[in-house]
Scaffold this motif. Structure first.
Motif, short mmCIF file in Angstrom:
data_model
loop_
_atom_site.label_atom_id
_atom_site.label_comp_id
_atom_site.label_asym_id
_atom_site.label_seq_id
_atom_site.Cartn_x
_atom_site.Cartn_y
_atom_site.Cartn_z
N SER A 34 0.13 -5.87 -5.67
CA SER A 34 -0.56 -4.67 -5.22
C SER A 34 -1.72 -4.32 -6.14
CB SER A 34 0.44 -3.50 -5.17
OG SER A 34 -0.19 -2.31 -4.74
N GLU A 81 -14.51 6.96 -3.52
CA GLU A 81 -14.15 7.18 -2.12
C GLU A 81 -13.62 8.60 -1.89
OE1 GLU A 81 -10.50 5.67 0.67
OE2 GLU A 81 -11.60 4.12 -0.43
N TYR A 118 -10.50 -0.78 -9.68
CA TYR A 118 -10.05 -0.29 -8.38
C TYR A 118 -9.90 1.23 -8.37
CZ TYR A 118 -9.16 -5.05 -6.71
OH TYR A 118 -9.30 -6.35 -6.31
N LYS A 152 0.82 -1.21 0.00
CA LYS A 152 0.00 0.00 0.00
C LYS A 152 0.85 1.27 0.00
CE LYS A 152 -3.97 -2.03 2.40
NZ LYS A 152 -4.82 -2.01 3.62
N SER A 153 2.16 1.11 0.05
CA SER A 153 3.05 2.26 0.22
C SER A 153 3.46 2.90 -1.10
CB SER A 153 4.32 1.81 0.96
OG SER A 153 5.14 1.04 0.08
N LYS A 180 -11.72 3.96 -5.85
CA LYS A 180 -10.98 4.98 -5.11
C LYS A 180 -11.48 6.37 -5.45
CE LYS A 180 -7.83 6.07 -2.14
NZ LYS A 180 -7.96 5.66 -0.73
N THR A 210 -4.06 1.81 -5.07
CA THR A 210 -4.78 3.08 -5.00
C THR A 210 -4.58 3.79 -3.66
OG1 THR A 210 -6.82 2.03 -4.20
CG2 THR A 210 -6.55 2.26 -6.59
N GLU A 211 -3.91 3.12 -2.71
CA GLU A 211 -3.68 3.73 -1.41
C GLU A 211 -2.48 4.67 -1.40
OE1 GLU A 211 -5.88 3.35 1.09
OE2 GLU A 211 -6.98 2.26 -0.47
N SER A 212 -1.74 4.72 -2.49
CA SER A 212 -0.57 5.60 -2.55
C SER A 212 -0.68 6.54 -3.74
CB SER A 212 0.72 4.77 -2.66
OG SER A 212 0.78 4.07 -3.89
N ARG A 248 -1.49 5.41 -7.61
CA ARG A 248 -2.67 5.88 -8.36
C ARG A 248 -2.31 6.34 -9.77
NH1 ARG A 248 -4.21 7.52 -3.07
NH2 ARG A 248 -3.34 9.65 -3.27
N TYR A 284 -4.46 -2.61 -3.77
CA TYR A 284 -3.75 -1.81 -2.78
C TYR A 284 -3.05 -0.60 -3.40
CZ TYR A 284 -4.37 -5.69 0.56
OH TYR A 284 -4.89 -6.64 1.39
#
Length: 231
Positions: free
Chosen positions: A95, A208, A201, A61-62, A205, A102-104, A108, A100
């Motif tokens: 990822s 969100e 995904y 996620k990083s 995001k 999309t968490e960084s 993205r 995952y």
């Protein structure tokens, strides 16, 4: 979800690049990305070696796994023939499959990158193509490139290119039969599914974040915080 380390072990790139790392740091010393980004390939391999799901999930996620340029300089120097760059490839793949990325912020960027690169390949047969290049999106290219884009066909002709023409030559028009073959290759090798996952995904995001998918893609393309770089 199965054990994340076990999932990584299924990737041939991970198998090729992960061999009893001794954490000597040679990969970090030779890494061009580590010179500019807050990036340490030694720590990535060290984290993976823990086989700890929580640590590996945090890595997936990083921002970290998206700094690698995949130049494989690390492979040329590692005394144990490890390939942290290959490990990063496997981490990126996982990822994306798990959403995952999309968490960084850097993760993205997969949406505009996927649309640009795969869009060009499937539509024109080239990774990079003038028809998809907008000077307004790359103003750092300067006034000369702006003029070039405004006089593209004439400029290509002066350089001897067969721009979008039939037959051989630079930037020639790729026959539809060949484009169909490229699409079939994407379908068989998982490329089409990868595009679907990135879009699916990314849409989640965007929802969100309260953005339309167009706003999300534009933000991913244009925005870069100053937290990524070494001081």
């Amino acid at each position: 979800m199965k054990n994340l380390f076990d999932e990584l072990c299924k990737d041939y790139r991970f198998k090729e690049g992960f061999h009893n790392c001794i954490n000597c740091g040679t990969c970090t010393a030779i890494c061009p990305a580590a010179e500019f980004y807050k990036y340490d390939p030694r720590r990535i391999v060290d984290t993976v070696q823990t086989r700890d799901d929580a640590q590996i999930e945090a890595l997936l996620k990083s921002e970290t796994i998206w700094y690698c340029g995949e130049c494989m300089s690390c492979v040329t120097r590692c005394p144990r023939k490890n390939g942290p760059g290959l490990v990063v490839m496997a981490l990126r793949d996982l990822s994306i499959r798990l959403g995952y990325f999309t968490e960084s912020e850097k993760g993205r960027q997969m949406l505009p990158l996927t649309h640009t690169m795969t869009g060009n390949i499937l539509k024109y047969g080239y990774c990079i193509h003038p028809k998809s290049f907008k000077w307004e999106d790359h103003m750092e290219s300067g006034p000369v490139w702006k003029w070039h884009m405004e006089h593209l066909e004439k400029s290509m002709e002066r350089q001897g290119a067969n721009y979008m023409g039939d037959g051989p030559g630079v930037l020639r028009k790729i026959p539809q039969e060949s484009l169909d073959d490229l699409k079939a290759i994407f379908d068989v090798t998982g490329g089409t599914e990868r595009i679907r996952l990135v879009e699916e995904y990314s849409q989640k995001k965007a929802d969100e974040m309260g953005m339309s998918i167009e706003e999300y893609e534009k933000n991913a393309f244009e925005h870069c915080s100053d937290t990524h770089f070494n001081e």
